[in-house]
Design a protein around this motif. Sequence first.
Motif: not given
Length: 91
Positions: A11, A21, A66
């Motif tokens: 992330e 996500t 991500y």
Amino acid sequence: GIRPEDLHDEEEAVKAAAGSTIKASIRVYEMLGAEVFLYFDEQHRTHAVRLEPSNQTKVGETVDLYFDPNRIHIFDTETEENILNLYRKGY
């Protein structure tokens, strides 16, 4: 659309926003030396993510991927134009 190099397994690597996500169950792990491609299915299509060769994801494992929402592309199904770019340019 999201390019394989615009998906990340950490992330911190992107400016991830809420909802940016993807949970992916990995079907294929392909080591290419300088990079790794992971393949997964989403919405009846196969997608790929390009990661660093240090990635140790196993086939069958579910991972979080991500993306920066500013890096996506949205296409008109009839004209195939990238309508998100037109929107961002103010057309």
